[in-house]
Design an enzyme around this catalytic site. Sequence first.
Site, PDB file in Angstrom:
ATOM      1  N   VAL A  76       0.840  -1.200   0.000  1.00  0.00           N
ATOM      2  CA  VAL A  76       0.000   0.000   0.000  1.00  0.00           C
ATOM      3  C   VAL A  76       0.873   1.247   0.000  1.00  0.00           C
ATOM      4  O   VAL A  76       2.064   1.192   0.304  1.00  0.00           O
ATOM      5  CB  VAL A  76      -0.942   0.022   1.225  1.00  0.00           C
ATOM      6  CG1 VAL A  76      -1.913  -1.143   1.189  1.00  0.00           C
ATOM      7  CG2 VAL A  76      -0.153   0.000   2.534  1.00  0.00           C
ATOM      8  N   HIS A 110      -2.247 -27.169  30.406  1.00  0.00           N
ATOM      9  CA  HIS A 110      -2.256 -28.372  29.568  1.00  0.00           C
ATOM     10  C   HIS A 110      -3.677 -28.915  29.473  1.00  0.00           C
ATOM     11  O   HIS A 110      -4.391 -28.934  30.476  1.00  0.00           O
ATOM     12  CB  HIS A 110      -1.342 -29.423  30.175  1.00  0.00           C
ATOM     13  CG  HIS A 110      -1.373 -30.743  29.452  1.00  0.00           C
ATOM     14  ND1 HIS A 110      -0.681 -30.952  28.276  1.00  0.00           N
ATOM     15  CD2 HIS A 110      -2.038 -31.907  29.719  1.00  0.00           C
ATOM     16  CE1 HIS A 110      -0.902 -32.193  27.859  1.00  0.00           C
ATOM     17  NE2 HIS A 110      -1.728 -32.793  28.716  1.00  0.00           N
TER      18      HIS A 110
END
Length: 479
Positions: free
Chosen positions: A286, A458
């Site tokens: 851009v 976990h």
Amino acid sequence: MSQSYDVIVIGGGPGGYVAAIRAAQLGLKTAVVEREHLGGICLNWGCIPTKALLRSAEVYRLAQDGARYGVTVTEPGFDAARIVARSREAAGRLNAGVGFLLKKNKIDVIWGEARLGSKGEVQVGAPTKPAVTPQLPAPKTPLGEGAYQAKHIIVATGARPRVLPGLEPDGRLVWTYFDALKPERFPKSLLVVGAGAIGVEFASFYRTFGVEVTLVEALPQILAAEDAEIAAFARKSFEKQGIVIETATTVVGLEKKADGVVVTLKGADGGTRTLEVERALSAAGVVANIENLGLEALGVALERGVIKTDGLGRTNVPGVYAIGDVAGGPMLAHKAEHEGVACVEAIAGLPAHPLDKSLVPGCTYCHPQVASIGLTEEKAKAAGYEVRVGRFPYLGNGKAIALGEPEGLVKTIFDAKTGRLLGAHLVGAEATELIQGFVIAMNLETTEEELMQTIFPHPTLSETMHESVLNAFGRAIHI
């Protein structure tokens, strides 16, 4: 019409509207000048609608793979029109949300195209483009063309797609990302020119729906801003999906046909070949919107196509500021928002911290996702650091196996002498969500010892981050 404000923000994108809201929170009388749509490119034609498209691609990909998960799915199909419509609905919803927030904070919205006049003056004329979304007036009286006064003027005009010579978009055969977001139908084949975040995301999206995609990049590496090892991992994954990737290659010719284009590609060896595709997407970055703002007349300094600022958005002209894409890279919405808040807080006299560009994370929402912060291994070594590098594959992570997403890698880079985390780089499932853990760590100047002592839950993908840190110091458990 003439009205005075403490702050006028030119541009209603992520940087502009966030800056305006923070200014209003601090008691400053504030207005936003917007010529087209609140939320800017990000909400309307960039970050949000592309993620909606990519979510549809993800759902389609999982549906195709249902049998692997023990889920019986009849032959999945897709409705391109509905996919595009859902994307536009997401953009529209957030666009309306920005309007609500501005109104809630009593911020005037001035509809029109702004230009800096004499010191402290903003001249607003009729917009050259009609508003894409309904105009949301100020709480009392709709505001539009006229001259407005402000003690502080913040330029937040964003950026637009870069146009390459010979690849000028026509909206039908040669696209910008605006066109790629709302195709009338999915083409059978697509050439994507530019393998940065925009190009890679669209390549990933269209390939998922069966489009034959060729991705061309002038540099030797796709995702040039990323660590070379991560980029190579991503490239291998893309090629397995059927994306044809040609690096060190440029487009040197384009011929339009009735319903397609023939492009001439030039490789690193100087040889050329032709490729015929239905559509070509120019995704070569851009450029900042600095034109027709009256910057030169006021003497506002420009540098390499953007407005030159300090770390708090201040230009060389007192009372004139710039934030976001128009103030230079990285051209990311979250960088613009952070700059907007810092700029306004400095204006209000609060303690403000200049933007540290090394702590701006980058995210690419392709499949697999890519995310990073800080220095690459190459740049860390070039800066003179003796480094310790940790790696951990998703293949060794229980949650990744359970998800059926074992393809990924986490890479961490530390200063061997001090234990400082210099950079973190991820490719794999949910990488764009995981990166924030490393962002926080680097902002808090966390050491390797603190990261190793941190308890990661976990089973989660975040355990790959912990194991990568452990691996850098010879303590990884699961490899």
